[in-house]
Design an enzyme around this catalytic site. Structure first.
Site, PDB file in Angstrom:
ATOM      1  N   GLY A  46       4.580  -3.998  11.005  1.00 22.45           N
ATOM      2  CA  GLY A  46       4.953  -3.276   9.867  1.00 22.45           C
ATOM      3  C   GLY A  46       4.055  -2.092   9.754  1.00 22.45           C
ATOM      4  O   GLY A  46       2.833  -2.287   9.878  1.00 22.45           O
ATOM      5  N   GLN A  51      -0.423   4.345   5.250  1.00 22.45           N
ATOM      6  CA  GLN A  51      -1.551   4.094   6.001  1.00 22.45           C
ATOM      7  C   GLN A  51      -1.761   5.257   7.358  1.00 22.45           C
ATOM      8  O   GLN A  51      -2.731   5.316   8.058  1.00 22.45           O
ATOM      9  CB  GLN A  51      -1.020   2.986   6.916  1.00 22.45           C
ATOM     10  CG  GLN A  51      -1.182   1.458   6.199  1.00 22.45           C
ATOM     11  CD  GLN A  51      -0.462   0.612   6.821  1.00 22.45           C
ATOM     12  OE1 GLN A  51       0.524  -0.038   7.005  1.00 22.45           O
ATOM     13  NE2 GLN A  51      -1.599  -0.380   7.529  1.00 22.45           N
ATOM     14  N   CYS A  91      -3.693  -6.500   9.289  1.00 24.32           N
ATOM     15  CA  CYS A  91      -2.998  -5.286   8.656  1.00 24.32           C
ATOM     16  C   CYS A  91      -3.772  -4.065   9.575  1.00 24.32           C
ATOM     17  O   CYS A  91      -4.785  -4.179  10.033  1.00 24.32           O
ATOM     18  CB  CYS A  91      -3.565  -5.101   7.343  1.00 24.32           C
ATOM     19  SG  CYS A  91      -3.010  -3.479   6.612  1.00 24.32           S
ATOM     20  N   LEU A  92      -3.154  -3.072   9.905  1.00 22.26           N
ATOM     21  CA  LEU A  92      -3.471  -2.164  11.146  1.00 22.26           C
ATOM     22  C   LEU A  92      -4.593  -1.203  10.321  1.00 22.26           C
ATOM     23  O   LEU A  92      -5.651  -0.596  11.112  1.00 22.26           O
ATOM     24  CB  LEU A  92      -2.429  -1.233  11.667  1.00 22.26           C
ATOM     25  CG  LEU A  92      -1.336  -1.680  12.339  1.00 22.26           C
ATOM     26  CD1 LEU A  92      -0.489  -0.782  12.844  1.00 22.26           C
ATOM     27  CD2 LEU A  92      -2.003  -2.594  13.642  1.00 22.26           C
ATOM     28  N   HIS A 133       4.102  -7.111   2.095  1.00 22.26           N
ATOM     29  CA  HIS A 133       3.013  -6.797   2.517  1.00 22.26           C
ATOM     30  C   HIS A 133       2.890  -5.191   2.516  1.00 22.26           C
ATOM     31  O   HIS A 133       1.814  -4.483   1.904  1.00 22.26           O
ATOM     32  CB  HIS A 133       2.550  -7.178   3.958  1.00 22.26           C
ATOM     33  CG  HIS A 133       1.316  -6.559   4.603  1.00 22.26           C
ATOM     34  ND1 HIS A 133       0.147  -7.355   4.963  1.00 22.26           N
ATOM     35  CD2 HIS A 133       1.029  -5.356   5.113  1.00 22.26           C
ATOM     36  CE1 HIS A 133      -0.797  -6.559   5.376  1.00 22.26           C
ATOM     37  NE2 HIS A 133      -0.220  -5.340   5.465  1.00 22.26           N
ATOM     38  N   GLU A 134       3.929  -4.605   2.997  1.00 22.47           N
ATOM     39  CA  GLU A 134       4.292  -3.273   3.019  1.00 22.47           C
ATOM     40  C   GLU A 134       4.410  -2.727   1.529  1.00 22.47           C
ATOM     41  O   GLU A 134       3.857  -1.551   1.361  1.00 22.47           O
ATOM     42  CB  GLU A 134       5.174  -2.626   3.946  1.00 22.47           C
ATOM     43  CG  GLU A 134       5.115  -3.268   5.535  1.00 22.47           C
ATOM     44  CD  GLU A 134       3.677  -2.897   6.339  1.00 22.47           C
ATOM     45  OE1 GLU A 134       3.196  -2.025   5.751  1.00 22.47           O
ATOM     46  OE2 GLU A 134       3.313  -3.864   6.783  1.00 22.47           O
ATOM     47  N   HIS A 137       1.430  -2.057  -0.082  1.00 20.27           N
ATOM     48  CA  HIS A 137       0.686  -0.805   0.599  1.00 20.27           C
ATOM     49  C   HIS A 137       1.080   0.385  -0.342  1.00 20.27           C
ATOM     50  O   HIS A 137       0.226   1.209  -0.622  1.00 20.27           O
ATOM     51  CB  HIS A 137       0.922  -0.475   1.893  1.00 20.27           C
ATOM     52  CG  HIS A 137      -0.053  -1.180   2.854  1.00 20.27           C
ATOM     53  ND1 HIS A 137      -1.289  -0.800   2.792  1.00 20.27           N
ATOM     54  CD2 HIS A 137       0.256  -1.916   3.869  1.00 20.27           C
ATOM     55  CE1 HIS A 137      -1.877  -1.623   3.784  1.00 20.27           C
ATOM     56  NE2 HIS A 137      -0.698  -2.141   4.535  1.00 20.27           N
TER      57      HIS A 137
HETATM   58 NI    NI Z   1      -0.960  -3.395   6.172  1.00 25.52          NI
END
Ligand code: NI
Length: 166
Positions: A46, A51, A91-92, A133-134, A137
């Site tokens: 995701g 990000q 998470c990236l 989660h997204e 963000h």
């Molecule tokens: Ni993330």
């Protein structure tokens, strides 16, 4: 493949509120394509536009590795189940860590698709987790803000230890 730089925790843009998308311009279409490439290169499931440094309400979710990611524009979680699940997340933007987070098991989502058509759907389990989660963000929230205390682990450290044992 066009990769964009993934912002890392500590970068203050990750704490900002993303804005609604009113029109899908060529620039935003290019952004979505680059987000897909970037997520694939990093092996994520995701990614939110913030990000890669763009404060627009665009997320992509890939609950199944071998399928094209789902693109959600202006996503809103309009209802959540009382039933929750605790599972591991990474998470990236928080490179090298994983931790457990409690999320609703089922959610109802309202969003626009890649053609700006309205849609509403149910999601459950892992797919619901990625969307939660997204969407966090987009509101400047990282999973580390809500991680179950004591469960955040340094994955690299673990790998080094394993290597050291060999
Ligand atoms: Ni993330």
């Amino acid at each position: 493949m066009s990769e964009r730089t993934v912002r890392q925790t500590g970068d203050e843009i990750l704490r900002k509120q993303s804005k609604d998308v009113s029109e899908l311009t060529d620039r935003l279409k290019e952004l979505i394509s680059d987000m897909k490439d970037t997520m694939k290169i990093h092996g994520g499931c995701g990614l939110a536009a913030v990000q890669v440094g763009v404060l627009k309400k665009i997320i992509i979710c890939a609950p199944e590795e071998d399928k094209d990611p789902v693109v959600l524009i202006n996503p809103e979680i309009i209802s959540v189940s009382d039933e929750t699940e605790e599972d591991s997340e990474g998470c990236l933007s928080v490179d090298g860590y994983r931790g457990k987070v409690v999320r609703p098991k089922n959610i109802v989502v309202k969003a626009k698709d890649e053609n700006m058509n309205d849609m509403e759907f149910d999601a459950e389990g892992f797919f619901a987790r990625i969307i939660c989660h997204e969407v966090d963000h987009l509101n400047g929230v990282l999973y580390t803000d809500k991680v179950v205390p004591g469960t955040l682990e340094d994955i690299n450290k673990e790998n080094n230890e394993v290597e050291a044992e060999e």
